[in-house]
Design a protein around this motif. Sequence first.
Motif, short mmCIF file in Angstrom:
data_model
loop_
_atom_site.label_atom_id
_atom_site.label_comp_id
_atom_site.label_asym_id
_atom_site.label_seq_id
_atom_site.Cartn_x
_atom_site.Cartn_y
_atom_site.Cartn_z
N TRP A 116 38.18 0.15 18.42
CA TRP A 116 38.11 0.69 18.56
C TRP A 116 38.38 2.15 18.01
N ARG A 173 38.23 6.02 16.19
CA ARG A 173 37.34 7.15 16.43
C ARG A 173 38.29 8.24 15.68
N GLU A 207 41.24 7.61 13.69
CA GLU A 207 41.96 6.96 14.38
C GLU A 207 41.78 5.49 14.85
N VAL A 232 42.42 3.18 18.07
CA VAL A 232 42.85 3.43 18.97
C VAL A 232 43.63 2.14 19.80
N SER A 233 42.46 1.14 19.76
CA SER A 233 42.46 -0.26 20.50
C SER A 233 42.26 -1.28 19.70
N TYR A 245 47.12 -1.70 21.64
CA TYR A 245 46.54 -0.04 22.10
C TYR A 245 47.75 0.61 21.11
N VAL A 252 47.41 5.96 23.90
CA VAL A 252 45.95 6.01 24.71
C VAL A 252 46.78 4.99 25.62
N ASP A 311 41.16 13.35 23.57
CA ASP A 311 40.97 12.23 23.50
C ASP A 311 39.03 12.32 22.70
N TYR A 360 33.43 7.80 18.90
CA TYR A 360 34.74 6.87 18.74
C TYR A 360 33.48 5.35 18.38
#
Length: 120
Positions: free
Chosen positions: A36, A38, A46, A48-49, A59, A63, A89, A93
């Motif tokens: 993921w 975003r 950026e 995210v995970s 991660y 987050v 946030d 996404y």
Amino acid sequence: EVKLLESGGGLVRPGGSLRLSCAASGFNFVGYSMSWVRQAPGKGLEWVSAVDSIGTTYYADSVLGRFTISRDNAKNTLYLQLNSLKTEDTAIYYCAVPPALRSTDEFIYRGQGTQVTVSS
């Protein structure tokens, strides 16, 4: 045809939760790491995970402890549980098939995104 279809975004108040889903088709979902990323308004992508093909999760510090990534290989679906949401946030996404776990500048495949807005 490869498809990554995100859903589950929306408007939520600070401290709230959302669950994003990404339905994948057209490729061997089980064999790929998934991520993921975003993009906040006016900013770049950026990371995210990510979750690799054996289920190990990774991660971003921003987050960690609030978001949880998971995958259901039987359903070819990737998830991101977002808890304790903050205004920062707010972003679109995207789910993606990255060439490397933390890639943000290129993707093997990437979806169209789902908007998450955190506001009171």
